[in-house]
Write a protein that holds these residues in place. Structure first.
Motif, PDB file in Angstrom:
ATOM      1  N   ASN A 141       0.814  -1.214   0.000  1.00  0.00           N
ATOM      2  CA  ASN A 141       0.000   0.000   0.000  1.00  0.00           C
ATOM      3  C   ASN A 141       0.849   1.266   0.000  1.00  0.00           C
ATOM      4  O   ASN A 141       2.070   1.230   0.188  1.00  0.00           O
ATOM      5  N   ASP A 142       0.185   2.398  -0.198  1.00  0.00           N
ATOM      6  CA  ASP A 142       0.852   3.688  -0.345  1.00  0.00           C
ATOM      7  C   ASP A 142       1.815   3.987   0.807  1.00  0.00           C
ATOM      8  O   ASP A 142       1.523   3.683   1.968  1.00  0.00           O
ATOM      9  N   TRP A 143       2.942   4.597   0.463  1.00  0.00           N
ATOM     10  CA  TRP A 143       3.939   5.097   1.411  1.00  0.00           C
ATOM     11  C   TRP A 143       4.657   3.994   2.185  1.00  0.00           C
ATOM     12  O   TRP A 143       5.388   4.280   3.134  1.00  0.00           O
ATOM     13  N   ALA A 144       4.474   2.741   1.812  1.00  0.00           N
ATOM     14  CA  ALA A 144       5.196   1.666   2.493  1.00  0.00           C
ATOM     15  C   ALA A 144       6.646   1.612   2.028  1.00  0.00           C
ATOM     16  O   ALA A 144       6.968   1.986   0.896  1.00  0.00           O
ATOM     17  N   ILE A 145       7.519   1.147   2.915  1.00  0.00           N
ATOM     18  CA  ILE A 145       8.942   0.985   2.610  1.00  0.00           C
ATOM     19  C   ILE A 145       9.342  -0.450   2.954  1.00  0.00           C
ATOM     20  O   ILE A 145       9.085  -0.922   4.064  1.00  0.00           O
ATOM     21  N   ILE A 146       9.954  -1.121   1.990  1.00  0.00           N
ATOM     22  CA  ILE A 146      10.517  -2.454   2.229  1.00  0.00           C
ATOM     23  C   ILE A 146      12.021  -2.340   2.079  1.00  0.00           C
ATOM     24  O   ILE A 146      12.524  -2.030   0.991  1.00  0.00           O
ATOM     25  N   SER A 147      12.751  -2.562   3.150  1.00  0.00           N
ATOM     26  CA  SER A 147      14.188  -2.344   3.138  1.00  0.00           C
ATOM     27  C   SER A 147      14.934  -3.476   2.435  1.00  0.00           C
ATOM     28  O   SER A 147      14.389  -4.550   2.184  1.00  0.00           O
ATOM     29  N   ALA A 148      16.205  -3.222   2.156  1.00  0.00           N
ATOM     30  CA  ALA A 148      17.020  -4.084   1.292  1.00  0.00           C
ATOM     31  C   ALA A 148      17.066  -5.526   1.768  1.00  0.00           C
ATOM     32  O   ALA A 148      17.006  -5.821   2.963  1.00  0.00           O
ATOM     33  N   MET A 149      17.163  -6.428   0.793  1.00  0.00           N
ATOM     34  CA  MET A 149      17.400  -7.859   0.998  1.00  0.00           C
ATOM     35  C   MET A 149      16.208  -8.589   1.595  1.00  0.00           C
ATOM     36  O   MET A 149      16.315  -9.750   1.985  1.00  0.00           O
ATOM     37  N   SER A 150      15.058  -7.964   1.662  1.00  0.00           N
ATOM     38  CA  SER A 150      13.888  -8.629   2.216  1.00  0.00           C
ATOM     39  C   SER A 150      13.219  -9.497   1.158  1.00  0.00           C
ATOM     40  O   SER A 150      13.267  -9.203  -0.036  1.00  0.00           O
ATOM     41  N   ALA A 151      12.574 -10.567   1.620  1.00  0.00           N
ATOM     42  CA  ALA A 151      11.821 -11.463   0.743  1.00  0.00           C
ATOM     43  C   ALA A 151      10.372 -11.479   1.211  1.00  0.00           C
ATOM     44  O   ALA A 151      10.094 -11.657   2.401  1.00  0.00           O
ATOM     45  N   VAL A 152       9.452 -11.284   0.269  1.00  0.00           N
ATOM     46  CA  VAL A 152       8.028 -11.163   0.610  1.00  0.00           C
ATOM     47  C   VAL A 152       7.272 -12.332   0.001  1.00  0.00           C
ATOM     48  O   VAL A 152       7.292 -12.544  -1.212  1.00  0.00           O
ATOM     49  N   HIS A 153       6.596 -13.097   0.843  1.00  0.00           N
ATOM     50  CA  HIS A 153       5.853 -14.292   0.424  1.00  0.00           C
ATOM     51  C   HIS A 153       4.672 -13.888  -0.455  1.00  0.00           C
ATOM     52  O   HIS A 153       4.088 -12.813  -0.300  1.00  0.00           O
ATOM     53  N   GLN A 154       4.291 -14.793  -1.361  1.00  0.00           N
ATOM     54  CA  GLN A 154       3.159 -14.515  -2.243  1.00  0.00           C
ATOM     55  C   GLN A 154       1.890 -14.251  -1.441  1.00  0.00           C
ATOM     56  O   GLN A 154       1.669 -14.822  -0.384  1.00  0.00           O
ATOM     57  N   VAL A 156       1.075 -11.786   0.316  1.00  0.00           N
ATOM     58  CA  VAL A 156       1.213 -10.947   1.509  1.00  0.00           C
ATOM     59  C   VAL A 156       0.743  -9.528   1.200  1.00  0.00           C
ATOM     60  O   VAL A 156       0.907  -9.017   0.086  1.00  0.00           O
ATOM     61  N   LYS A 157       0.162  -8.887   2.215  1.00  0.00           N
ATOM     62  CA  LYS A 157      -0.236  -7.484   2.111  1.00  0.00           C
ATOM     63  C   LYS A 157       0.568  -6.658   3.116  1.00  0.00           C
ATOM     64  O   LYS A 157       0.713  -7.058   4.280  1.00  0.00           O
ATOM     65  N   ILE A 158       1.051  -5.531   2.643  1.00  0.00           N
ATOM     66  CA  ILE A 158       1.800  -4.608   3.498  1.00  0.00           C
ATOM     67  C   ILE A 158       1.023  -3.300   3.541  1.00  0.00           C
ATOM     68  O   ILE A 158       0.742  -2.693   2.501  1.00  0.00           O
ATOM     69  N   GLY A 159       0.652  -2.885   4.741  1.00  0.00           N
ATOM     70  CA  GLY A 159      -0.246  -1.755   4.899  1.00  0.00           C
ATOM     71  C   GLY A 159       0.390  -0.417   4.591  1.00  0.00           C
ATOM     72  O   GLY A 159       1.620  -0.286   4.510  1.00  0.00           O
ATOM     73  N   PRO A 160      -0.432   0.619   4.433  1.00  0.00           N
ATOM     74  CA  PRO A 160       0.094   1.954   4.166  1.00  0.00           C
ATOM     75  C   PRO A 160       0.963   2.458   5.309  1.00  0.00           C
ATOM     76  O   PRO A 160       0.694   2.196   6.480  1.00  0.00           O
ATOM     77  N   HIS A 161       2.031   3.147   4.942  1.00  0.00           N
ATOM     78  CA  HIS A 161       2.965   3.757   5.898  1.00  0.00           C
ATOM     79  C   HIS A 161       3.710   2.723   6.750  1.00  0.00           C
ATOM     80  O   HIS A 161       4.309   3.081   7.778  1.00  0.00           O
ATOM     81  N   ALA A 162       3.684   1.471   6.346  1.00  0.00           N
ATOM     82  CA  ALA A 162       4.441   0.452   7.083  1.00  0.00           C
ATOM     83  C   ALA A 162       5.910   0.502   6.677  1.00  0.00           C
ATOM     84  O   ALA A 162       6.267   0.933   5.580  1.00  0.00           O
ATOM     85  N   PHE A 163       6.759   0.022   7.577  1.00  0.00           N
ATOM     86  CA  PHE A 163       8.207  -0.033   7.343  1.00  0.00           C
ATOM     87  C   PHE A 163       8.694  -1.438   7.676  1.00  0.00           C
ATOM     88  O   PHE A 163       8.510  -1.913   8.797  1.00  0.00           O
ATOM     89  N   VAL A 164       9.299  -2.093   6.688  1.00  0.00           N
ATOM     90  CA  VAL A 164       9.846  -3.436   6.874  1.00  0.00           C
ATOM     91  C   VAL A 164      11.366  -3.320   6.924  1.00  0.00           C
ATOM     92  O   VAL A 164      11.986  -2.792   6.005  1.00  0.00           O
TER      93      VAL A 164
END
Length: 267
Positions: A141-154, A156-164
């Motif tokens: 979702n909008d404004w989310a950040i996924i930091s380097a080297m992360s792997a995201v499973h099929q 999956v939902k990442i909410g707005p303004h979230a930081f991984v």
């Protein structure tokens, strides 16, 4: 400015002031908006729809055939919004018959070597870090950040303004406004720095913190936590967004740190 050593299929639709550097390849059924720059050795395949003022760096491959054995050459698209940057050797697969398109919004940054698989939906103002690997059907979702080297499973939902945080294995949904860290991934507080940068008031941030105390710090299951949130906390856009996200999560949300290691310490 289209360099003579670039390959552009005659059926591609390229705005007049697009820059295409030598050895770039643009195949048929591609549309590129005004002001976009396509670097040397970038490859843009069939079905790409790229907006205005985008920047496509060397080695990037956009709208490639999905890495999905169920794909049967159906007609699908890759949509990229205005002012989005795709850095070196990032790859974006086009959709399948499940969703018919892969989408990246406007004003996004997809860093080097990232992979965005078929049918993913990336919102606006998102940052996808170096070498992030996103499986199919992920929704960011909008404004989310996924930091380097992360792997995201099929799926999956990442909410707005979230930081991984970096090098995370994201197997569960990440609710809005939160920080996700550790292994297995778990709640690490709310993304207060990002929220302040985007104009959220101290009162709104405190409200979000109070909501997540019910979800993560009181030992409640999700159903009981949501019931008490709606019963005891005043309605607001942020409250409703959090409640709706958790209630509709199909994979389940990330765990509390209490469940992971027995510690309530927040980063």
């Amino acid at each position: 400015m289209i360099q003579p050593l670039a390959y552009i299929h005659p059926e591609a639709k390229i705005a007049r002031n697009v820059v295409v550097e030598p050895f770039a390849m643009i195949h048929k059924d591609v549309e590129i908006g005004e002001g976009t720059w396509v670097a040397s050795h970038a490859v843009i395949n069939e079905g790409a729809r790229i907006g205005k003022n985008c920047r496509i760096y060397p080695g990037a491959v956009i709208s490639s055939i999905p890495q999905d054995l169920k794909y049967n050459d159906e007609y699908t698209l890759t949509l990229i919004g205005d002012n989005t940057t795709i850095r070196e050797y990032a790859t974006v697969s086009r959709g399948t018959s499940e969703h018919w398109k892969t989408e990246i919004g406007h004003d996004c940054l997809v860093m080097a070597y990232a992979h965005i698989a078929h049918d993913c939906r990336v919102g606006n103002h998102c940052i996808i870090g170096n070498n992030v690997q996103m499986a199919g059907h992920v929704h960011v979702n909008d404004w989310a950040i996924i930091s380097a080297m992360s792997a995201v499973h099929q799926f999956v939902k990442i909410g707005p303004h979230a930081f991984v945080s970096g090098a995370s294995l994201v197997r569960k949904d990440v609710p809005p406004f939160t920080k996700a860290a550790r292994e297995p991934i778990s709640y690490a507080g709310i993304n207060s720095v990002g929220l302040r940068r985007r104009g959220y008031s101290n009162e709104q941030i405190t409200e979000i913190q109070n909501i997540y105390r019910y979800v993560y710090m009181k030992g409640l299951n999700n159903a009981d936590a949501l019931h008490l949130i709606e019963l005891e906390l005043p309605p607001s856009d942020e409250r409703d967004e959090i409640v709706n996200f958790i209630r509709t999560s199909e994979r389940g949300i990330m765990k509390s740190p209490l469940q992971v290691n027995g510690s309530a310490e927040m980063e």
